[in-house]
Design a protein around this motif. Structure first.
Motif, PDB file in Angstrom:
ATOM      1  N   GLU A  77      30.205  62.069  55.015  1.00 55.57           N
ATOM      2  CA  GLU A  77      29.252  62.315  56.101  1.00 55.57           C
ATOM      3  C   GLU A  77      28.273  61.146  56.219  1.00 55.57           C
ATOM      4  OE1 GLU A  77      25.316  65.069  56.839  1.00 55.57           O
ATOM      5  OE2 GLU A  77      26.854  65.785  55.442  1.00 55.57           O
ATOM      6  N   ALA A 123      32.469  65.079  50.328  1.00 60.02           N
ATOM      7  CA  ALA A 123      32.096  65.456  51.697  1.00 60.02           C
ATOM      8  C   ALA A 123      30.736  64.870  52.059  1.00 60.02           C
ATOM      9  CB  ALA A 123      32.073  66.977  51.827  1.00 60.02           C
ATOM     10  N   ILE A 124      29.803  64.867  51.110  1.00 52.97           N
ATOM     11  CA  ILE A 124      28.467  64.332  51.385  1.00 52.97           C
ATOM     12  C   ILE A 124      28.539  62.829  51.639  1.00 52.97           C
ATOM     13  CG2 ILE A 124      26.187  63.915  50.365  1.00 52.97           C
ATOM     14  CD1 ILE A 124      26.542  66.566  48.835  1.00 52.97           C
ATOM     15  N   ASN A 153      30.958  64.588  40.587  1.00 53.66           N
ATOM     16  CA  ASN A 153      30.296  65.894  40.704  1.00 53.66           C
ATOM     17  C   ASN A 153      28.776  65.746  40.773  1.00 53.66           C
ATOM     18  OD1 ASN A 153      32.782  67.106  40.684  1.00 53.66           O
ATOM     19  ND2 ASN A 153      32.660  67.802  38.546  1.00 53.66           N
ATOM     20  N   ASP A 176      33.417  68.873  43.336  1.00 49.76           N
ATOM     21  CA  ASP A 176      32.397  69.597  44.085  1.00 49.76           C
ATOM     22  C   ASP A 176      32.282  68.993  45.485  1.00 49.76           C
ATOM     23  OD1 ASP A 176      31.167  67.204  43.639  1.00 49.76           O
ATOM     24  OD2 ASP A 176      29.383  68.020  42.657  1.00 49.76           O
ATOM     25  N   ALA A 177      31.133  69.096  46.126  1.00 49.20           N
ATOM     26  CA  ALA A 177      30.957  68.628  47.503  1.00 49.20           C
ATOM     27  C   ALA A 177      30.555  67.169  47.595  1.00 49.20           C
ATOM     28  CB  ALA A 177      29.910  69.503  48.193  1.00 49.20           C
ATOM     29  N   SER A 178      30.638  66.428  46.502  1.00 46.90           N
ATOM     30  CA  SER A 178      30.191  65.032  46.511  1.00 46.90           C
ATOM     31  C   SER A 178      30.927  64.208  47.559  1.00 46.90           C
ATOM     32  CB  SER A 178      30.397  64.404  45.125  1.00 46.90           C
ATOM     33  OG  SER A 178      29.616  65.046  44.153  1.00 46.90           O
ATOM     34  N   GLU A 193      26.819  66.408  43.601  1.00 51.27           N
ATOM     35  CA  GLU A 193      26.426  66.955  44.888  1.00 51.27           C
ATOM     36  C   GLU A 193      24.922  67.235  44.973  1.00 51.27           C
ATOM     37  OE1 GLU A 193      28.537  70.595  45.457  1.00 51.27           O
ATOM     38  OE2 GLU A 193      27.580  71.621  43.760  1.00 51.27           O
TER      39      GLU A 193
END
Length: 703
Positions: A62, A58-59, A23, A54-56, A25
């Protein structure tokens, strides 16, 4: 953002950077940018997700899509950065390993500089300094003393070994892993992994790695940026009562002992426990939390790691040793109200909605009770300590704790029961059984007059160690098997003061273990001096040399003397005096160097005789002891500049010791007599041959 288009996959990376993520992000993109932008391009980055919601992920995905050096793997989702790092260790292909938390940053040249230094020095570990910045403001923050790389404590020449910095190995480099680079083959060779715990997992890994390395090096530049005040990080959410660092330290001590390499780092370990304990105490925001942590530190951590047994010489930093001594000597209330840490706690604990508890509340919270005869209310103990500090102790009692003593409670009761005299009690020991050590600690907790001191390796006499800690005007010794029979000490001190005596000699008696009443009948209290009667006359100590020869106790036990401490220190400083021998030699030297010795004919020291004494083992022990006394006295007689009459007395004392040794030696079977020589030095072997010749002559005459 760093441009990644030129990055290509790496088949054999020089460095693997392992980043655990949970977590993160808000910061993980910036962290990965700092790694991707390193001047050392030949690297791989293993990001281990530990169950982020969380968005970790996805980051990171990417980022990995644009930089093939970055790899995202799934971790064990245990909420432990250590378990996640272990996943990265298993997959790492680099020659060297580096670690970074998902909210911290590398300076662009960090990996290149550490890798270059590691290659040049062929180092197992290279460390670096770091700086700190606020997560809230982005501005630099001061790095506390505990968080710095203390390059002043490291050798200027690199590489160096762990033994070169043994006293500072757990403090100078800091116990994190993200300010170091590790040789991968070294980590695999020693089978090192992180502990799968939520906090302080890097402390175990780092301390074990440092202690077992062959070559260490460092770069004295701040090459890591540590993000402070991040509420999302484990460090930022740490509770006041967190003791994970203690669990890690305990595991390190356990494993170093199992590998047989703990002792060189013992001083560093003691200092780490002390400094971290005080750090946790200083972070308490209420008096209640302070008391909770105080009890853990005072009665658990300091006992387990033997910080409570250490003196200032055990601490690489003497200031820490003095802070520990103050902490151990004062009750909770006194320490809370008289130290900088206590002041910070009181300020933090005082607010319009939460007032600082009263002293009585503190006493109740700290577990004070009247169950034990020696336990006092914390407030009363604080008052006693404050009164006692106004004047130095009248007498320092050095209790020589025998490793097999089971009578320590009886001994200490007789000492602590003395009336109208201000005492300091120093219990000196080497390696007693755990049950005796626990008993001593309990006494020390219950009575602030008691302190515990361990005899250091290389120190011949426990009395030397006890004297170094003595603060009283007078010093007296007692073995933990023995006891005093009356409240004799106060009148003895008064007589010593009246006569301005260097030393006072009194009598002792022997009693059979279990037959105390017979010994009690022999004892006589020190009689008070009647008004208008002259004070006993003090005479030179050499006058008592003849008595040493015939007395059962004076010539063999230093516990029948009360000695002025300043005078005893002067005797210690005299190069002609030898106080490191056994009791006979020490008594002899004190008497020869004393001009004013007072003799009090009263038996107040009870010397315990075991019921089983007289067996072969006891005869052998006595023969060895008397033989060593003979050798020491002969040596003293040859090296001390004394009058001829005194020389004759010393020779007579030596001959008497040899006679006693021969008497016990004669009772031993042949095998036991041969065993007696095991470990003996050359002078003792010569004395043994003299005994053997004397015994052979006696046998010949008998025929």
């Amino acid at each position: 953002m760093v441009h990644l288009e030129e990055s290509t996959p790496v088949t054999h990376p020089a460095v693997t950077v392992i980043v655990p993520v949970f977590n993160a992000e808000r910061h993980v993109r910036e962290t990965l940018d700092s790694i991707a932008g390193q001047t050392l391009r030949n690297l791989e980055v293993i990001v281990v997700d530990d169950g982020s919601s969380d968005a970790s992920i996805a980051i990171v995905e990417e980022f990995a899509a644009r930089d093939p050096r970055v790899r995202l793997v799934t971790g064990p989702a245990q909420g432990s950065a250590g378990a996640a790092r272990n996943t990265g260790l298993r997959l790492a292909r680099g020659d060297y390993l580096a670690f970074l938390d998902a909210d911290d940053l590398f300076v662009p040249t960090m990996l290149e500089k550490l890798h270059t230094k590691a290659t040049i020095d062929d180092a197992d570990i290279v460390m670096t300094a770091f700086s700190s910045f606020s997560d809230v403001t982005g501005k630099p923050e001061a790095v506390g003393r505990r968080g710095r790389l203390h390059a002043n404590l490291l050798p200027a020449k690199t590489p160096f070994s762990p033994q070169d910095i043994s006293d500072h190995i757990f403090t100078a480099p800091h116990t994190t892993v993200w300010n170091k680079m590790y040789k991968a083959d070294y980590v695999r060779r020693i089978g090192l992994q992180f502990e799968p715990v939520r906090r302080s997992n890097d402390a175990y890994f780092n301390m074990m790695a440092l202690a077992q390395a062959q070559a260490l090096s460092y770069v004295d530049e701040p090459l890591v940026l540590y993000r402070a005040s991040n509420k999302d990080s484990l460090q930022g959410s740490q509770s006041e009562a967190d003791l994970s660092w203690a669990d890690a330290t305990r595991a390190v001590a356990r494993d170093l002992k199992a590998k047989g390499i703990y002792e060189p780092f013992r001083r560093a370990m003691i200092q780490r426990v002390a400094t971290r304990s005080f750090d946790r105490l200083s972070k308490a925001t209420t008096v209640e939390s302070f008391i909770e942590m105080y009890d853990v530190v005072r009665h658990s951590l300091f006992t387990e790691f033997e910080v409570d047994l250490a003196d200032e010489r055990d601490f690489p930093n003497p200031d820490v040793g003095r802070q520990v001594a103050e902490f151990l000597s004062l009750p909770l209330t006194e320490w809370l109200h008289s130290t900088p840490i206590g002041a910070r706690v009181r300020v933090a604990g005082s607010s319009p909605t939460r007032a600082t508890p009263s002293t009585s509340t503190i006493a109740q919270s700290s577990g004070s009770s009247g169950d034990s005869e020696h336990t006092r209310d914390a407030t009363d103990r604080g008052d006693q300590v404050r009164r006692a500090k106004k004047r130095k102790p009248d007498v320092t009692v050095i209790v020589r704790v025998r490793d097999s003593s089971s009578r320590i409670k009886e001994c200490l009761r007789s000492v602590l029961g003395q009336k109208d005299v201000n005492l300091q009690v120093v219990c000196v020991f080497s390696r007693p059984p755990e049950h005796i050590l626990s008993r001593l600690r309990e006494f020390a907790r219950q009575d602030s007059r008691i302190s515990l001191v361990r005899v250091k390796r290389g120190e011949d006499a426990p009395a030397d160690t006890g004297l170094a800690a003595a603060k009283g005007r007078y010093v007296i010794e007692i073995d933990s098997d023995d006891r005093w029979v009356s409240k004799f000490l106060a009148p003895l001190v008064r007589q010593a003061d009246d006569a301005a005596a260097d030393a006072v000699i009194f009598d002792a008696f022997s009693f059979l273990d279990g037959d105390w009443m017979h010994g009690w009948a022999i004892a006589r209290p020190v009689p008070p001096r009647r008004r208008n009667t002259p004070a006993p006359r003090a005479v030179p100590g050499s006058n008592y040399l003849p008595e040493m020869r015939h007395s059962r106790h004076l010539g063999r036990h230093a516990g029948v003397m009360l000695v002025n401490r300043d005078h005893l220190n002067r005797v210690h400083a005299d190069d002609t005096a030898d106080l490191r021998g056994n009791d006979s030699v020490r008594t002899l030297n004190i008497l020869l160097h004393s001009e004013r010795v007072l003799r009090v004919h009263t038996a107040v020291l009870g010397r315990r005789v075991r019921k089983h004494q007289g067996r072969a083992a006891d005869d052998a022990a006595t023969a060895r002891s008397e033989l060593e006394t003979y050798v020491s006295l002969r040596h003293a007689g040859s090296n001390i500049d004394v009058l001829p009459a005194h020389k004759e007395q010393i020779d007579a004392l030596a001959d008497a010791a040899l006679g006693r040794a021969t008497a016990h030696f004669s009772k031993l079977p042949r095998r036991a007599r041969q065993d007696l020589l095991t470990g003996s030095d050359e002078p003792t072997r010569l004395a043994y041959r003299r005994m053997a010749d004397a015994r052979a002559a006696e046998a010949k005459n008998a025929r």
